[in-house]
Design a protein around this motif. Structure first.
Motif, PDB file in Angstrom:
ATOM      1  N   GLU A 107     -15.540 -38.637 -23.161  1.00 23.16           N
ATOM      2  CA  GLU A 107     -13.954 -38.618 -23.168  1.00 23.16           C
ATOM      3  C   GLU A 107     -13.300 -37.286 -22.912  1.00 23.16           C
ATOM      4  O   GLU A 107     -13.778 -36.326 -23.756  1.00 23.16           O
ATOM      5  CB  GLU A 107     -13.472 -39.356 -24.607  1.00 23.16           C
ATOM      6  CG  GLU A 107     -13.680 -40.924 -24.476  1.00 23.16           C
ATOM      7  CD  GLU A 107     -12.729 -41.706 -25.760  1.00 23.16           C
ATOM      8  OE1 GLU A 107     -12.550 -42.748 -25.535  1.00 23.16           O
ATOM      9  OE2 GLU A 107     -12.472 -40.817 -26.584  1.00 23.16           O
ATOM     10  N   SER A 136      -7.459 -43.337 -23.509  1.00 23.41           N
ATOM     11  CA  SER A 136      -8.356 -42.384 -23.290  1.00 23.41           C
ATOM     12  C   SER A 136      -8.990 -42.501 -21.952  1.00 23.41           C
ATOM     13  O   SER A 136      -9.314 -43.484 -21.255  1.00 23.41           O
ATOM     14  CB  SER A 136      -9.457 -42.107 -24.370  1.00 23.41           C
ATOM     15  OG  SER A 136     -10.493 -43.180 -24.394  1.00 23.41           O
ATOM     16  N   THR A 138     -12.287 -41.019 -19.569  1.00 25.34           N
ATOM     17  CA  THR A 138     -13.649 -40.142 -19.333  1.00 25.34           C
ATOM     18  C   THR A 138     -13.616 -39.121 -18.359  1.00 25.34           C
ATOM     19  O   THR A 138     -12.731 -38.713 -17.688  1.00 25.34           O
ATOM     20  CB  THR A 138     -14.693 -41.052 -19.059  1.00 25.34           C
ATOM     21  OG1 THR A 138     -14.481 -41.226 -17.377  1.00 25.34           O
ATOM     22  CG2 THR A 138     -14.677 -42.419 -19.510  1.00 25.34           C
TER      23      THR A 138
END
Length: 207
Positions: A107, A136, A138
């Motif tokens: 992340e 979130s 990556t």
């Protein structure tokens, strides 16, 4: 005289029980005037003021802006704080904290998804039920986690989702107490989940 008293009583009751809720986005000047920067140790991404039968509140969304590039601002931590002004200070009602997790793929950014956040009285009881959404991404720019937090009577009810192409690493979980929420609130959030799936091409489901 008796009729006048009854009329005034009914009028007062109507005003009391039909009190409207309000909310609006604060600009930088208003944030400074209300001294809201003291609420967050992160730069304030957005701040709101809202009112209901319980009083007037400020909601501050802070993101730490760990890395700023030409294309984007990347955060490793976020914090939301809801507070009331209390005799020149702030009385915190609730807060939300989160940070990047050690998933693979890695992340690299966590942020408030304000497009899907709301400050509405969803069940018509005169009190606002804030809904905070954040996610979130990556290192490949794909959404990894999504959290939808509903605050009802200052208690948080959370939906946690992890996106993954493979069944074993994908999940979608509601808090155990989720079903204690009023039906109108649950219906609104369920529709929000459908909207997120459609607009952001997310799965938001168990494996």
């Amino acid at each position: 005289m008796k009729n006048s008293f009854i009329f005034l009583f009914l009028l007062y009751s109507t005003i009391l029980f039909s009190q409207k809720t309000t909310d609006y986005l604060l600009d930088k000047k208003e944030i400074s005037q209300r001294e809201l920067n003291s609420l967050s140790n992160f730069p304030i991404y957005k701040a709101y003021e809202f009112s209901d039968k319980g009083g007037v509140y400020n909601l501050v969304l802070g993101e730490n802006q760990q890395k700023i590039t030409k294309k984007d601002t990347l955060n490793t931590k976020i914090k939301a704080i809801c507070a009331m002004n209390d005799h020149g200070g702030f009385l915190e009602k609730w807060s939300i904290n989160d940070l990047l997790e050690a998933y693979e793929p890695k992340e690299t950014n966590i942020w408030f998804w304000t497009k899907y956040c709301t400050l509405k009285d969803l069940d018509g009881d005169g009190y606002i039920e804030p809904i905070i959404v954040y996610g979130s991404k990556t290192e490949y720019g794909e959404v990894r986690r999504v959290k939808i937090i509903t605050v009802y009577k200052n208690k948080k009810y959370v939906i946690r989702a992890v996106e993954c192409d493979l069944d074993y690493c994908r999940s979608f979980k509601k808090d155990a107490a989720w079903n204690t929420l009023p039906q109108k609130v649950k219906t609104y959030v369920d529709q929000l989940v459908i909207k997120l799936r459609k607009e952001q091409n997310l799965l938001l489901k168990d494996g």
